[in-house]
Design an enzyme around this catalytic site. Structure first.
Site, short mmCIF file in Angstrom:
data_model
loop_
_atom_site.label_atom_id
_atom_site.label_comp_id
_atom_site.label_asym_id
_atom_site.label_seq_id
_atom_site.Cartn_x
_atom_site.Cartn_y
_atom_site.Cartn_z
N SER A 22 0.82 -1.22 0.00
CA SER A 22 0.00 0.00 0.00
C SER A 22 0.85 1.27 0.00
O SER A 22 0.29 2.37 0.05
CB SER A 22 -0.95 -0.01 1.20
OG SER A 22 -0.23 -0.16 2.40
N ASN A 110 -1.97 -2.42 13.18
CA ASN A 110 -3.41 -2.15 13.22
C ASN A 110 -3.74 -0.90 14.04
O ASN A 110 -4.51 -0.05 13.60
CB ASN A 110 -4.17 -3.37 13.75
CG ASN A 110 -3.99 -4.57 12.86
OD1 ASN A 110 -3.44 -4.46 11.76
ND2 ASN A 110 -4.42 -5.74 13.32
N THR A 155 -38.61 28.71 -9.29
CA THR A 155 -38.98 27.37 -8.80
C THR A 155 -39.35 26.60 -10.06
O THR A 155 -39.89 27.20 -11.01
CB THR A 155 -40.18 27.40 -7.83
OG1 THR A 155 -41.30 27.94 -8.52
CG2 THR A 155 -39.90 28.26 -6.61
N HIS A 156 -39.04 25.33 -10.09
CA HIS A 156 -39.24 24.51 -11.30
C HIS A 156 -38.54 25.11 -12.52
O HIS A 156 -38.99 24.91 -13.65
CB HIS A 156 -40.73 24.32 -11.62
CG HIS A 156 -41.57 23.98 -10.42
ND1 HIS A 156 -41.75 22.70 -9.97
CD2 HIS A 156 -42.24 24.80 -9.56
CE1 HIS A 156 -42.52 22.72 -8.90
NE2 HIS A 156 -42.82 23.98 -8.62
N SER A 277 -13.31 27.06 -27.26
CA SER A 277 -13.52 25.85 -28.04
C SER A 277 -12.47 25.81 -29.15
O SER A 277 -12.09 26.84 -29.70
CB SER A 277 -14.92 25.89 -28.66
OG SER A 277 -14.96 25.09 -29.81
N LYS A 283 -16.90 30.84 -28.52
CA LYS A 283 -17.32 30.26 -27.25
C LYS A 283 -16.42 30.55 -26.07
O LYS A 283 -15.21 30.68 -26.21
CB LYS A 283 -17.46 28.74 -27.41
CG LYS A 283 -18.63 28.42 -28.33
CD LYS A 283 -18.99 26.98 -28.30
CE LYS A 283 -19.59 26.60 -26.97
NZ LYS A 283 -19.89 25.17 -26.95
N ASN A 285 -16.42 28.75 -22.45
CA ASN A 285 -17.13 27.69 -21.73
C ASN A 285 -16.88 27.73 -20.23
O ASN A 285 -15.76 27.97 -19.79
CB ASN A 285 -16.70 26.33 -22.26
CG ASN A 285 -17.03 26.16 -23.73
OD1 ASN A 285 -18.04 26.69 -24.20
ND2 ASN A 285 -16.18 25.46 -24.45
N GLU A 290 -18.41 23.27 -14.65
CA GLU A 290 -18.80 21.94 -15.12
C GLU A 290 -17.97 20.85 -14.43
O GLU A 290 -18.48 19.79 -14.08
CB GLU A 290 -18.63 21.85 -16.63
CG GLU A 290 -19.67 22.70 -17.36
CD GLU A 290 -19.37 22.82 -18.85
OE1 GLU A 290 -20.25 22.53 -19.65
OE2 GLU A 290 -18.25 23.22 -19.21
N TYR A 317 -9.65 -5.93 12.84
CA TYR A 317 -9.03 -5.46 11.60
C TYR A 317 -9.14 -6.51 10.49
O TYR A 317 -8.98 -7.71 10.73
CB TYR A 317 -7.55 -5.10 11.83
CG TYR A 317 -6.87 -4.65 10.56
CD1 TYR A 317 -6.97 -3.34 10.13
CD2 TYR A 317 -6.16 -5.56 9.77
CE1 TYR A 317 -6.38 -2.93 8.94
CE2 TYR A 317 -5.57 -5.15 8.58
CZ TYR A 317 -5.68 -3.84 8.17
OH TYR A 317 -5.11 -3.44 6.99
N GLN A 322 -7.65 -1.55 4.13
CA GLN A 322 -6.57 -0.82 3.45
C GLN A 322 -7.12 0.03 2.29
O GLN A 322 -6.52 1.02 1.91
CB GLN A 322 -5.54 -1.83 2.93
CG GLN A 322 -4.39 -1.25 2.17
CD GLN A 322 -3.23 -2.22 2.03
OE1 GLN A 322 -2.55 -2.50 2.99
NE2 GLN A 322 -3.05 -2.76 0.85
N LYS A 325 -7.99 4.26 2.28
CA LYS A 325 -7.16 5.46 2.07
C LYS A 325 -7.30 6.05 0.68
O LYS A 325 -7.44 7.26 0.51
CB LYS A 325 -5.70 5.15 2.39
CG LYS A 325 -5.46 5.14 3.89
CD LYS A 325 -4.17 4.48 4.23
CE LYS A 325 -4.29 3.40 5.26
NZ LYS A 325 -5.27 2.34 5.02
N1 ARG Z 1 -1.42 -1.14 5.06
C1 ARG Z 1 -2.32 -1.55 6.09
C2 ARG Z 1 -3.61 -0.75 5.99
O1 ARG Z 1 -3.60 0.30 5.43
C3 ARG Z 1 -1.72 -1.38 7.44
C4 ARG Z 1 -2.21 -2.35 8.46
C5 ARG Z 1 -1.71 -3.70 8.16
N2 ARG Z 1 -2.07 -4.63 9.18
C6 ARG Z 1 -1.93 -5.92 9.00
N3 ARG Z 1 -2.28 -6.68 9.97
N4 ARG Z 1 -1.49 -6.44 7.88
O2 ARG Z 1 -4.62 -1.13 6.46
#
Ligand code: ARG
Length: 463
Positions: A22, A110, A155-156, A277, A283, A285, A290, A317, A322, A325
């Site tokens: 990760s 964890n 409205t509408h 454009s 134009k 834009n 948007e 956990y 993971q 993120k």
């Molecule tokens: N990269 C993991 C995550 O974002 C970290 C925690 C990993 N824990 C484990 N027991 N493998 O969740």
């Protein structure tokens, strides 16, 4: 080298590593991971795992690492470490040797990742709050300038009653204030520290978790280890606040796209936020708006990702988590970028007051005024509504505004109508009469703007 090789006889496949690692995403947690690690080293010292000198050596090495990361945050992407926690530990061991291997005592990735991510959430909330504040101030500046500029209210998407451009701005100030308050609310609940909860069952090293939590700026320690390592409520709450916030920005963008259209011509957007454009030279834009409208989709997508990811996960956990993120980083990056772009758009708006006024005069938006006029003469509202409907029909037949009916024509509709009807049908009259709290009368808008400036003084940026 991985942090967990001991019980394995074979190596993981390249394919699995690429799938599992990760670091390409969580490298952004480097500073939080270092901060948490320094705090953990202090906690380990209080329970005798590290001597004071050892703790100091570790903290110094981590502080140096932090400034290196600061100089070039993406350099660490060159590493093939599994994740940011492995990377920080590896760098520490490189710097201080075997001593670095003591840092993970009593800690798990964890509780570590849960802590890092909460620290990131806390900082990011501050950033978003300041972007919201700056957007609010930009709206207040325009609201102050255009507090009396007549704008057709819809409205509408049918012209309904006149409002002012300032009143329109102030509607979005209300929404942005609620967005900020949702974030502050989320901040209150995420303020507990998971560190010291270990992998899932708590840590066997009896440090003072309250002191540990406070050293990292949390209000208090998280109270249940199973929950602490697997709670991602705050991530979902932030994505939810972001989704509502993006829905607001998207609506604002849509209003502006319409106001900026050739059909309406109410505003002109600045050259700084529009594009041309490649084919049609005439134009200009409204790309910025948007894109804001379009980007709301990916933020809603992040919320769905997070809810779906968490639903059905057994305690505690699981690696599924993971995935949180990528979703939350993208949602928050997007929200911040859209807030800042909204500010730029608002700052550059030119309102064409003659066009907005003309449009407000058309569309029979003073029909309610005629009904109210009749009510004031003692006609019950339901009856008045019907009579005005007939008046509108008559005017439409001649393609003329309501006020161009002659007094005789009005009298034929209802004998109570007198010469003073024309005064109450004027645009100014129909605006000025809505002078109660929250209404569109210029005097009311002016007051509302002044009241908001009290809590959004430029010196209070980011409060
Ligand atoms: N990269 C993991 C995550 O974002 C970290 C925690 C990993 N824990 C484990 N027991 N493998 O969740």
């Amino acid at each position: 080298m991985a942090l967990w090789g001991g019980r394995f006889q074979g190596a993981a496949s390249e394919q699995f590593n690429a799938f599992n690692n990760s670091l390409p995403i969580d490298y952004r947690l480097a500073q939080q991971d270092i901060e948490g690690s320094i705090a953990w080293s202090v906690a380990l010292q209080t329970v005798g795992v590290l001597t004071q000198t050892e703790q100091q050596t570790i903290a110094d090495a981590l502080t140096q690492l932090s400034s290196k990361v600061n100089q070039d945050p993406s350099a660490l992407l060159q590493s093939d470490a599994e994740d940011i926690h492995s990377w920080v530990e590896m760098k520490l061991i490189e710097a201080v040797g075997d001593l670095g291997k003591k840092l993970h005592t009593g800690r798990s990735r964890n509780d570590q990742v849960a802590t890092d991510l909460k620290l990131w959430c806390k900082q990011t909330i501050e950033h978003i709050l300041s972007s919201i504040e700056i957007a609010i101030q930009a709206l207040l500046v325009v609201a102050e300038r255009e507090y009396a500029t007549v704008l057709p209210g819809y409205t509408h998407l049918q012209r309904a009653q006149p409002v002012t451009f300032g009143h329109w701005c102030m509607a979005y100030v209300e929404m942005l204030e609620r967005d900020a308050s949702r974030l502050k609310d989320c901040q209150k609940r995420l303020n507990t520290c998971p560190l010291g909860c270990g992998a899932l069952a708590g840590t066997a090293y009896l440090m003072d978790r309250t002191a540990l939590a406070q050293s990292l700026g949390f209000d208090s320690p998280a109270l249940n280890s199973l929950d602490a390592v697997s709670d991602r409520d705050h991530v979902i709450e932030m994505a939810s606040a972001a989704s509502i916030g993006m829905a607001h920005l998207s609506r604002m963008a849509e209003d502006l796209i319409f106001y900026n259209s050739g059909e309406a011509g109410f505003i002109e957007m600045s050259d700084t936020v529009t594009s041309g454009s490649s084919l049609m030279p005439q134009k200009k834009n409204p790309d910025a708006c948007e894109l804001i409208r379009g980007k709301s989709a990916r933020v809603f997508g992040a919320l769905t990702t997070l809810l779906t990811m968490m639903k059905g996960l057994p305690l505690a956990y699981n690696k599924d988590m993971q995935e949180d993120k990528e979703a939350i980083f993208d949602a928050m990056d997007t929200w911040i970028a859209c807030l800042d772009m909204t500010t730029l758009v608002i700052e550059g708006i030119k309102v064409h007051a003659s066009k907005t006024k003309l449009a407000a005069q058309q569309g029979y938006s003073n029909a309610t005024e005629l009904a109210d006029y009749l009510v004031a003469k003692g006609v019950p509202f339901r009856e008045a509504h019907h009579i005005v409907g007939q008046a509108v029909l008559q005017a439409i037949e001649h393609s003329l505004p309501l006020e161009s009916l002659s007094l005789n024509e009005f009298k034929a509709l209802h004998p109570a109508i007198e010469d003073d009807v024309y005064q109450s049908l004027s645009l100014e009259a129909s605006l000025n009469i809505r002078n109660n709290l929250g209404g569109a009368a210029p005097a009311q808008v002016k007051q509302a703007v002044a009241a908001k400036w009290q809590s959004h003084l430029p010196s209070k940026k980011g409060d």
